[in-house]
Design a protein around this motif. Sequence first.
Motif, PDB file in Angstrom:
ATOM      1  N   GLN A 102      12.326   0.791  -4.143  1.00 20.54           N
ATOM      2  CA  GLN A 102      11.541  -0.418  -3.998  1.00 20.54           C
ATOM      3  C   GLN A 102      12.397  -1.513  -4.488  1.00 20.54           C
ATOM      4  O   GLN A 102      12.240  -2.529  -3.668  1.00 20.54           O
ATOM      5  CB  GLN A 102      10.531  -0.338  -5.090  1.00 20.54           C
ATOM      6  CG  GLN A 102       9.635  -1.720  -5.183  1.00 20.54           C
ATOM      7  CD  GLN A 102       8.500  -1.633  -6.022  1.00 20.54           C
ATOM      8  OE1 GLN A 102       7.773  -0.824  -6.146  1.00 20.54           O
ATOM      9  NE2 GLN A 102       8.513  -2.673  -7.167  1.00 20.54           N
ATOM     10  N   ASP A 149      10.017  -4.751 -10.015  1.00 20.72           N
ATOM     11  CA  ASP A 149       8.439  -5.211 -10.633  1.00 20.72           C
ATOM     12  C   ASP A 149       7.876  -6.089  -9.483  1.00 20.72           C
ATOM     13  O   ASP A 149       8.225  -7.265  -9.346  1.00 20.72           O
ATOM     14  CB  ASP A 149       8.538  -5.560 -12.010  1.00 20.72           C
ATOM     15  CG  ASP A 149       7.213  -5.806 -12.665  1.00 20.72           C
ATOM     16  OD1 ASP A 149       6.003  -5.732 -11.983  1.00 20.72           O
ATOM     17  OD2 ASP A 149       7.108  -6.006 -13.754  1.00 20.72           O
ATOM     18  N   ILE A 150       6.670  -5.756  -9.030  1.00 16.44           N
ATOM     19  CA  ILE A 150       6.198  -6.747  -7.890  1.00 16.44           C
ATOM     20  C   ILE A 150       5.583  -8.026  -8.453  1.00 16.44           C
ATOM     21  O   ILE A 150       5.618  -9.163  -7.680  1.00 16.44           O
ATOM     22  CB  ILE A 150       4.993  -6.016  -7.200  1.00 16.44           C
ATOM     23  CG1 ILE A 150       4.686  -6.795  -5.820  1.00 16.44           C
ATOM     24  CG2 ILE A 150       3.873  -5.930  -8.086  1.00 16.44           C
ATOM     25  CD1 ILE A 150       5.812  -7.142  -4.975  1.00 16.44           C
ATOM     26  N   SER A 180       7.762 -12.010  -8.255  1.00 18.80           N
ATOM     27  CA  SER A 180       7.497 -12.457  -6.733  1.00 18.80           C
ATOM     28  C   SER A 180       8.589 -12.995  -5.912  1.00 18.80           C
ATOM     29  O   SER A 180       9.035 -12.839  -4.777  1.00 18.80           O
ATOM     30  CB  SER A 180       6.105 -13.011  -6.345  1.00 18.80           C
ATOM     31  OG  SER A 180       6.166 -13.731  -6.900  1.00 18.80           O
ATOM     32  N   ILE A 197       0.784  -6.467   1.130  1.00 16.11           N
ATOM     33  CA  ILE A 197       1.170  -5.487  -0.197  1.00 16.11           C
ATOM     34  C   ILE A 197       0.069  -4.932  -0.783  1.00 16.11           C
ATOM     35  O   ILE A 197      -0.796  -5.880  -1.387  1.00 16.11           O
ATOM     36  CB  ILE A 197       2.106  -6.462  -1.089  1.00 16.11           C
ATOM     37  CG1 ILE A 197       3.397  -7.066  -0.312  1.00 16.11           C
ATOM     38  CG2 ILE A 197       2.718  -5.607  -2.151  1.00 16.11           C
ATOM     39  CD1 ILE A 197       4.157  -8.026  -0.969  1.00 16.11           C
ATOM     40  N   ARG A 198       0.023  -3.827  -0.869  1.00 17.99           N
ATOM     41  CA  ARG A 198      -0.940  -2.986  -1.835  1.00 17.99           C
ATOM     42  C   ARG A 198       0.027  -2.487  -2.950  1.00 17.99           C
ATOM     43  O   ARG A 198       1.132  -1.967  -2.850  1.00 17.99           O
ATOM     44  CB  ARG A 198      -1.718  -1.951  -1.263  1.00 17.99           C
ATOM     45  CG  ARG A 198      -2.536  -2.050  -0.247  1.00 17.99           C
ATOM     46  CD  ARG A 198      -3.292  -1.087   0.199  1.00 17.99           C
ATOM     47  NE  ARG A 198      -2.672  -0.053   0.896  1.00 17.99           N
ATOM     48  CZ  ARG A 198      -2.525   1.197   0.638  1.00 17.99           C
ATOM     49  NH1 ARG A 198      -2.975   1.451  -0.816  1.00 17.99           N
ATOM     50  NH2 ARG A 198      -1.843   2.004   1.322  1.00 17.99           N
ATOM     51  N   THR A 199      -0.540  -2.786  -4.143  1.00 20.46           N
ATOM     52  CA  THR A 199       0.143  -2.239  -5.652  1.00 20.46           C
ATOM     53  C   THR A 199      -0.517  -1.569  -6.640  1.00 20.46           C
ATOM     54  O   THR A 199      -1.646  -1.332  -6.487  1.00 20.46           O
ATOM     55  CB  THR A 199       0.892  -3.558  -6.205  1.00 20.46           C
ATOM     56  OG1 THR A 199      -0.192  -4.343  -6.677  1.00 20.46           O
ATOM     57  CG2 THR A 199       1.574  -4.366  -5.365  1.00 20.46           C
ATOM     58  N   ASP A 200       0.010  -0.873  -7.448  1.00 20.80           N
ATOM     59  CA  ASP A 200      -0.341  -0.258  -8.415  1.00 20.80           C
ATOM     60  C   ASP A 200       0.608  -0.669  -9.723  1.00 20.80           C
ATOM     61  O   ASP A 200       1.426   0.034 -10.096  1.00 20.80           O
ATOM     62  CB  ASP A 200      -0.407   1.304  -8.325  1.00 20.80           C
ATOM     63  CG  ASP A 200      -1.142   1.981  -9.691  1.00 20.80           C
ATOM     64  OD1 ASP A 200      -1.786   1.518 -10.377  1.00 20.80           O
ATOM     65  OD2 ASP A 200      -0.916   3.456  -9.699  1.00 20.80           O
ATOM     66  N   ASN A 247       4.395  -1.090  -9.222  1.00 19.12           N
ATOM     67  CA  ASN A 247       4.719  -0.374  -8.131  1.00 19.12           C
ATOM     68  C   ASN A 247       4.175  -0.955  -6.913  1.00 19.12           C
ATOM     69  O   ASN A 247       2.849  -0.945  -6.936  1.00 19.12           O
ATOM     70  CB  ASN A 247       4.475   0.922  -8.276  1.00 19.12           C
ATOM     71  CG  ASN A 247       5.479   1.648  -9.501  1.00 19.12           C
ATOM     72  OD1 ASN A 247       4.997   1.763 -10.856  1.00 19.12           O
ATOM     73  ND2 ASN A 247       6.468   1.950  -9.219  1.00 19.12           N
ATOM     74  N   VAL A 248       4.889  -0.927  -5.612  1.00 20.47           N
ATOM     75  CA  VAL A 248       4.448  -1.233  -4.234  1.00 20.47           C
ATOM     76  C   VAL A 248       4.005   0.205  -3.731  1.00 20.47           C
ATOM     77  O   VAL A 248       4.703   0.947  -3.767  1.00 20.47           O
ATOM     78  CB  VAL A 248       5.441  -1.886  -3.700  1.00 20.47           C
ATOM     79  CG1 VAL A 248       4.946  -2.254  -1.927  1.00 20.47           C
ATOM     80  CG2 VAL A 248       5.652  -3.390  -4.083  1.00 20.47           C
TER      81      VAL A 248
END
Length: 530
Positions: free
Chosen positions: A137, A145-146, A149, A167-170, A173-174
């Motif tokens: 990543q 770390d998303i 940004s 973007i989908r994240t948790d 994490n991406v």
Amino acid sequence: MAKSEASDYILPVYKNRALKHLVKLAGGKQYIKYLDADQLRSMHVARDKIAYDMQFNAIKWFKPFEYQKKFFETGANYSRRGMIAANRAGKTIASTYETAYHLTGRYPPDWKGKRWDKPIIAMAAGESWEQVAKTLQSKLLGCDDIKQSYKLGSGSIPRDAIDDKSIRTDGANVLAIEVWHISGGKSKLYFSNYTQQVRHLQGFELDLVVLDEQPPDETFSELVVRTAARDGQVICSFTPLKGLSGLVRKFWDNVEGYCHIRVTWDDIPYENEWGEVFFSKKEREQLARDFMPWERECRMNGIPLVGKGVVFPLLKWPTYKSTDIELRENDKLERLISFDLGIKNDPTVISFFFRDPVEQIIYLHRQVTVDKGETPDEYVHYLLDRESRNVPIALPHDAATAGRYTLTEQSVREVFEDSYNLNCIAGAILNPPNDQGKVTNHKAYGINVMRMGMERQTFMINESCVQFLDEARNYAIDENGKFSDPDDHIDSARIGILALIQGYGESVVSRSNNFTARRFTPLEGKAQRI
């Protein structure tokens, strides 16, 4: 730092590179002194613009090392590709930049690898979510770390190619992201890790799989299936610290459809193309001291690790070239031939030795690997030429077992002695008597003698004995004291070394002085021989 400030922040390293680039365009440092104030101000402005481009459009400025270019080029002909590399080789950098080329379609002018002219679906996977964030990543998107940004787009994928709304994240994490392709559509990139159950990887198709560090075999197999329908590719880059797994063996043996390049510290430059330290000599020397002996071949040369039970933990192997030393014409050197026998499940391996009785150095000069299924009558010609005729032959204990390796009622010993009158040493070659006078056939004794000989360079190996060296590099002993397979070439050499240290070697000079060969007169009849 506020987000508005951070979003425009350019790292000093890119300003330095941009300045070097402009100075080079101007003709070099000697011409800078001729620039007036307006020109210097223009250069300052240009520096900041170029530095921004270098930071957020890194794909345009990336200059791969030669071994990275070689890896890229394997994609033109192979769909399963591995970079098996030493630590600090830039292997993740190579795989993430190639991923960015494919996702965006922005290939460099001299690109010779695989090429997609439309958007692709890719997956990048590593050992854990933390490892994926800090390597894949971070290298692809610019941030581990998303939430940071403002760093997005400072990785190998350019900022202007990232659809940040996709973007989908948790947490940090991406999980997935979409990337604009030059054809007009959008590529999709998924992130995953090896701790996920294999069933979570099922049910979708992929063009490209990028694996950072060595995956479990079942994970690799499932992801390969995901690429089948789209004629996709799988890229692996790792230091082989988990040893010769099924996957690593496929790459290592260049199984059809698989290709790898191996990268050692000798391949890695000390500086990058900007003259910045990449991997210094001082750092290499310190790491070499830090590594455990059994790790060094893996971490420094990309040789698969077999674990703490490695038998020959050597940093430098005691090899020689046939052209470096004349052995065959020296009549005073002792000679000996030894065997490890096989026929159905294992090959027969014949080892040809020289020994210097003055310097007490043993040379493994040649090994012949006989194809499975061949009987003594089919390979005996190796023992009948001018160089080998009458040289003492050391046989293992099972050479006297009738029919075991001959497919007849005879034993190997009987074939050699009775049919061809070969100079076989009487009796099986066993370990020398211990301090209680007991003779054993335990493998560990001979292996230990071999190891000490390698360390002291009193056992030298012709570099042409590649199968012996391959076995030796991966030879290990488990917690139960069992040695690893394959070891046919090692066992053949072990028997020869045991025979030589017990005085069974014979020189041309000693034979002429004794007027006879060593072998006893063959026994009459069918008496069992050992």
